[in-house]
Design an enzyme around this catalytic site. Sequence first.
Site, short mmCIF file in Angstrom:
data_model
loop_
_atom_site.label_atom_id
_atom_site.label_comp_id
_atom_site.label_asym_id
_atom_site.label_seq_id
_atom_site.Cartn_x
_atom_site.Cartn_y
_atom_site.Cartn_z
N THR A 55 0.85 -1.20 0.00
CA THR A 55 0.00 0.00 0.00
C THR A 55 0.88 1.25 0.00
O THR A 55 0.69 2.17 -0.80
CB THR A 55 -0.93 0.00 1.24
OG1 THR A 55 -1.66 -1.23 1.24
CG2 THR A 55 -1.90 1.16 1.20
N HIS A 132 -10.48 0.12 4.23
CA HIS A 132 -9.27 0.17 3.40
C HIS A 132 -9.76 0.42 1.97
O HIS A 132 -9.71 -0.46 1.11
CB HIS A 132 -8.52 -1.16 3.53
CG HIS A 132 -7.13 -1.16 2.97
ND1 HIS A 132 -6.58 -0.10 2.27
CD2 HIS A 132 -6.17 -2.11 3.01
CE1 HIS A 132 -5.35 -0.42 1.90
NE2 HIS A 132 -5.07 -1.62 2.33
C1 NCD Z 1 -4.13 -5.56 4.08
C2 NCD Z 1 -4.15 -4.54 5.20
O1 NCD Z 1 -3.14 -4.00 5.60
O2 NCD Z 1 -5.25 -4.31 5.65
N1 NCD Z 1 -2.99 -5.54 3.30
C3 NCD Z 1 -2.87 -4.65 2.29
O3 NCD Z 1 -3.09 -3.47 2.45
N2 NCD Z 1 -2.53 -5.13 1.09
C4 NCD Z 1 -4.48 -6.91 4.53
C5 NCD Z 1 -3.66 -7.56 5.60
O4 NCD Z 1 -2.81 -6.96 6.24
O5 NCD Z 1 -3.90 -8.76 5.81
#
Ligand code: NCD
Length: 315
Positions: A55, A132
């Site tokens: 991210t 998210h």
């Molecule tokens: C997720 C998060 O951080 O919420 N990962 C992400 O952003 N790709 C999912 C996770 O941490 O399992």
Amino acid sequence: MKHLRSIGELGKEGLERLLESTAQMAEINRRPIPKVPALRGKTVVSLFFEDSTRTRLSFETAAKRLSAETMTFSVSTSSVNKGESLRDTVETISDMGVHAFVVRHKSAGVPWQISQWTSASIINAGDGAHQHPTQAIVDCYTVREALGLTALNGLRVSIVGDIKHSRVARSNVAAFTLLGAHVTLVAPPTLLPANIETWPVKVAHSLDDVMPSTDVLYMLRLQSERMDQGLIPHLGEYSNRFGLTETRAQKLQDSAVVMHPGPMNRGVEMHIDPADLPNSLIHKQVANGVSARMAVLFDVLARGGELNSLQEESV
Ligand code: NCD
């Protein structure tokens, strides 16, 4: 829009708009020099109080491809360790002339709180187990692209695993539902949220049962860092019942696709190497992450900006 904090706040129209502009950003990303001057003069800061690989890097890459300046805030080397409050941290960074904060925090609601302390735009990169939204935009775009669909009416999406602690699940249920898909959550009762009956979903407790009738199988990571009690009596048993094995994957229809937001827990929810799955979209999710975050940054920072003009621009 000024902020992107949740899928609910974005709404169907906003989601459709961002999916369209993600496609245009993907076109820029296919060019030999994937960079446009659209956000020249804007500064984007990533304010991550929780760990992240994809991210954070995809936001920073996205900002750079739109020619924005980027600043990175790293908690471990900041004055947070000297006791500085969240509010003072935000106000200090804001004073430097920042246009957007990309925020990740372990507490739900922090993006809304921060937006009261700065006039900059706030983009939620994950708040606790709450939302998210950019992950959901990436995922809806990836499904539309892979299946060649615009509307997702009637598409059967199964989200599997630790729903209770998952902001990805919350944002994806909202986004897929807005686009017309039917979502089934597959989890043991202890990994479902308390108010599950208010969610627009079906619930199943057996992964084997839902495999044949699933179009999109969305696996989640078991979020042990958010568990304060023994919600799973035995990891091996959880993994047997809710993990994706080769035998289980064979129960999917040939047209079904498999997704995971990453990071994967190999040997827990993923027993099979995604490379051995015929229809894994996991690498596409990461690649599309940059285009989707370019679309979001452009939307909040070039408000009123003409997306079509990007087609002629290059640096
Ligand atoms: C997720 C998060 O951080 O919420 N990962 C992400 O952003 N790709 C999912 C996770 O941490 O399992």
